[in-house]
Write a protein that holds these residues in place. Structure first.
Motif, PDB file in Angstrom:
ATOM      1  N   VAL A  62     -22.607  -2.196  57.509  1.00  0.00           N
ATOM      2  CA  VAL A  62     -22.638  -2.521  58.741  1.00  0.00           C
ATOM      3  C   VAL A  62     -21.659  -3.517  59.171  1.00  0.00           C
ATOM      4  O   VAL A  62     -21.278  -3.812  60.459  1.00  0.00           O
ATOM      5  CB  VAL A  62     -24.084  -3.092  58.867  1.00  0.00           C
ATOM      6  CG1 VAL A  62     -24.054  -4.306  58.442  1.00  0.00           C
ATOM      7  CG2 VAL A  62     -24.460  -3.246  60.537  1.00  0.00           C
ATOM      8  N   PHE A 102     -30.713   1.508  57.855  1.00  0.00           N
ATOM      9  CA  PHE A 102     -31.016   0.395  58.865  1.00  0.00           C
ATOM     10  C   PHE A 102     -31.628  -0.729  58.080  1.00  0.00           C
ATOM     11  O   PHE A 102     -31.326  -1.906  58.444  1.00  0.00           O
ATOM     12  CB  PHE A 102     -32.125   1.186  59.791  1.00  0.00           C
ATOM     13  CG  PHE A 102     -32.320  -0.184  60.901  1.00  0.00           C
ATOM     14  CD1 PHE A 102     -31.942  -0.795  61.698  1.00  0.00           C
ATOM     15  CD2 PHE A 102     -33.678  -0.689  60.365  1.00  0.00           C
ATOM     16  CE1 PHE A 102     -32.302  -1.648  62.573  1.00  0.00           C
ATOM     17  CE2 PHE A 102     -34.333  -1.447  61.395  1.00  0.00           C
ATOM     18  CZ  PHE A 102     -33.634  -2.158  62.370  1.00  0.00           C
ATOM     19  N   GLY A 122     -27.550  -7.069  54.785  1.00  0.00           N
ATOM     20  CA  GLY A 122     -26.112  -7.078  55.509  1.00  0.00           C
ATOM     21  C   GLY A 122     -25.454  -8.241  55.915  1.00  0.00           C
ATOM     22  O   GLY A 122     -24.215  -8.259  56.171  1.00  0.00           O
ATOM     23  N   ILE A 181     -26.171  -7.457  62.961  1.00  0.00           N
ATOM     24  CA  ILE A 181     -27.006  -6.711  61.938  1.00  0.00           C
ATOM     25  C   ILE A 181     -27.844  -5.776  62.424  1.00  0.00           C
ATOM     26  O   ILE A 181     -27.757  -4.720  61.995  1.00  0.00           O
ATOM     27  CB  ILE A 181     -27.714  -7.758  61.028  1.00  0.00           C
ATOM     28  CG1 ILE A 181     -26.739  -8.846  60.181  1.00  0.00           C
ATOM     29  CG2 ILE A 181     -28.559  -6.957  59.929  1.00  0.00           C
ATOM     30  CD1 ILE A 181     -27.225  -9.762  59.343  1.00  0.00           C
ATOM     31  N   ALA A 199     -28.977  -2.679  56.150  1.00  0.00           N
ATOM     32  CA  ALA A 199     -28.304  -3.650  57.075  1.00  0.00           C
ATOM     33  C   ALA A 199     -29.088  -4.894  57.457  1.00  0.00           C
ATOM     34  O   ALA A 199     -28.407  -5.888  57.404  1.00  0.00           O
ATOM     35  CB  ALA A 199     -27.711  -2.906  58.123  1.00  0.00           C
ATOM     36  N   TRP A 200     -30.309  -4.301  57.753  1.00  0.00           N
ATOM     37  CA  TRP A 200     -31.203  -5.585  58.229  1.00  0.00           C
ATOM     38  C   TRP A 200     -31.750  -6.665  57.173  1.00  0.00           C
ATOM     39  O   TRP A 200     -31.842  -7.719  57.324  1.00  0.00           O
ATOM     40  CB  TRP A 200     -32.414  -4.917  58.987  1.00  0.00           C
ATOM     41  CG  TRP A 200     -33.316  -5.977  59.546  1.00  0.00           C
ATOM     42  CD1 TRP A 200     -33.063  -6.989  60.590  1.00  0.00           C
ATOM     43  CD2 TRP A 200     -34.719  -5.952  59.907  1.00  0.00           C
ATOM     44  NE1 TRP A 200     -33.972  -7.527  60.987  1.00  0.00           N
ATOM     45  CE2 TRP A 200     -35.172  -6.830  60.665  1.00  0.00           C
ATOM     46  CE3 TRP A 200     -35.928  -4.915  59.451  1.00  0.00           C
ATOM     47  CZ2 TRP A 200     -36.545  -7.043  60.935  1.00  0.00           C
ATOM     48  CZ3 TRP A 200     -37.190  -5.012  59.855  1.00  0.00           C
ATOM     49  CH2 TRP A 200     -37.539  -6.113  60.473  1.00  0.00           C
ATOM     50  N   GLY A 247     -26.751  -2.033  62.358  1.00  0.00           N
ATOM     51  CA  GLY A 247     -27.493  -1.208  61.568  1.00  0.00           C
ATOM     52  C   GLY A 247     -28.306  -0.043  62.137  1.00  0.00           C
ATOM     53  O   GLY A 247     -28.319   1.111  61.751  1.00  0.00           O
ATOM     54  N   GLY A 261     -25.899   0.743  53.827  1.00  0.00           N
ATOM     55  CA  GLY A 261     -26.122  -0.069  54.940  1.00  0.00           C
ATOM     56  C   GLY A 261     -25.843  -1.654  54.949  1.00  0.00           C
ATOM     57  O   GLY A 261     -25.345  -2.227  55.803  1.00  0.00           O
TER      58      GLY A 261
END
Length: 354
Positions: A188, A50, A57, A207, A53-54, A211, A184
């Motif tokens: 994503v 997560f 990503g 995102i 991704a955050w 994510g 991630g």
């Protein structure tokens, strides 16, 4: 209704990405017994995915949404077809027993839509393909250098000291988390990039939700992947596992910064072969391993590209002739599966050596 279906398919695809790919990142730590609690391993993986991704990503999401084809190419219907084609490609691959790369499958689906409307950015696509070719080779060379270094006497003496065990255990966990973080960052976009391109989601919301669902997939559905990967990975020494995870995570993180979707599976496999080359020499280059790598590299984008192209032609452009191309690709996939079954079985270059 079409928008709801597109978002649902995209988030479901994200959960499957998390289950099949992200959860494997903790396989070394769990399979070796460093992390004995499976739930803890999956939660660590989910959190790392997560935050990857955050925090990182965005660039790959932009590439998937507007870097390979113009943003205007994506309508809600086309975004749905692109994501569905990628998901269907993975489903067909599972049926046929062929391992595919999620990133390559998604890029292929986007390119299929671009071919229909003659809107592919050829330069960007060439840049991505170049990364697909270079990164596994780089991983192979890095793994060779690292494995050769680990075989030095003074390194082995350090590893065998009792004080080194807890440090090595922490390093294994860190590398697993790092690999999940990089997954991630890169993966994503496979689920939400087309949705962002179609304007269904903003980059930020794509995102976040992408994510979140990749993380949920790893935590809720990653049990079997973690168990399977853990059992396979127990014969890899911890220091070798750190090299494999660290090499893959480092390369994927760098690629993600530049917005390039790359195949973590091929990068990891190349690292394993590199370590096997140091330990066993040229015997590591088994025919079936080479065939499998070529299948993943070639079939992944081609299968999803033809599926996406065909579905858009049939459902949106109402052109029935591309069905012939679709049939040809499916016949080719069956042929590849037949060839793989005919190849003599060979053990993994690492699992042969305890």
């Amino acid at each position: 209704m079409l928008t709801i279906i597109a978002v649902t398919v995209g988030l479901f695809f994200a959960m499957n990405i998390g289950a099949s790919g992200a959860a494997a990142s903790m396989g070394i730590a769990y399979g070796s017994g460093v992390l004995k609690n499976r739930i803890l391993a999956l939660v660590l993986c989910g959190l790392a995915v997560f935050f990857g991704a955050w925090l990182g990503g965005g660039e790959v999401v932009k590439t998937m949404g507007s870097g390979i084809v113009p943003k205007e190419t994506f309508t809600v219907a086309i975004a749905l077809i692109v994501i569905a084609s990628a998901a269907l490609s993975l489903f067909l691959a599972n049926v046929f027993g062929i391992p595919l790369s999620t990133s390559e499958v998604t890029v292929g689906s986007v390119v299929g839509a671009g071919i229909v409307y003659q809107s592919v950015f050829a330069g960007k696509l060439a840049w991505i393909v170049m990364f697909w070719l270079i990164t596994p080779f780089a991983a192979f060379l890095i793994a060779i250098a690292a494995a050769a270094f680990l075989k030095r006497n003074f390194v082995q003496n350090l590893i065998k000291k009792p004080k080194a065990a807890p440090i090595l255990a922490m390093l294994v966990i860190f590398m697993g988390v790092f690999e999940a973080f990089s997954a991630g960052m890169n993966n994503v976009a496979n689920a939400v990039g087309p949705l962002v391109g179609a304007g269904i989601m903003s980059t930020g919301s794509g995102i976040f939700w992408g994510g979140l669902f990749v993380a949920l997939g790893a935590i809720l559905l990653g049990k079997n992947v973690l168990e399977t990967n853990g059992k396979k990975i127990t014969k890899i020494r911890l220091e070798e596992g750190c090299v494999i995870s660290g090499t893959g995570a480092g390369i994927v993180t760098i690629a993600s910064v530049f917005g390039i979707p790359v195949p973590l599976t091929q990068i990891t496999t190349s690292s394993i072969i590199g370590i096997g080359f140091v330990n066993q020499g040229r015997s590591v280059f088994k025919k079936d391993i080479v065939i499998q790598l070529l299948v993943v590299w070639v079939v992944s984008p081609v299968l999803s590209m033809v599926l996406s192209y065909t579905l858009i032609q049939l459902l949106i452009e109402q052109n029935v002739y591309p069905v012939i191309a679709m049939a040809g690709v499916l016949i080719s996939v069956f042929g590849v599966k037949f060839l793989m079954n005919q190849a003599p079985a060979a053990a993994s270059p690492i699992t042969e050596k305890k």
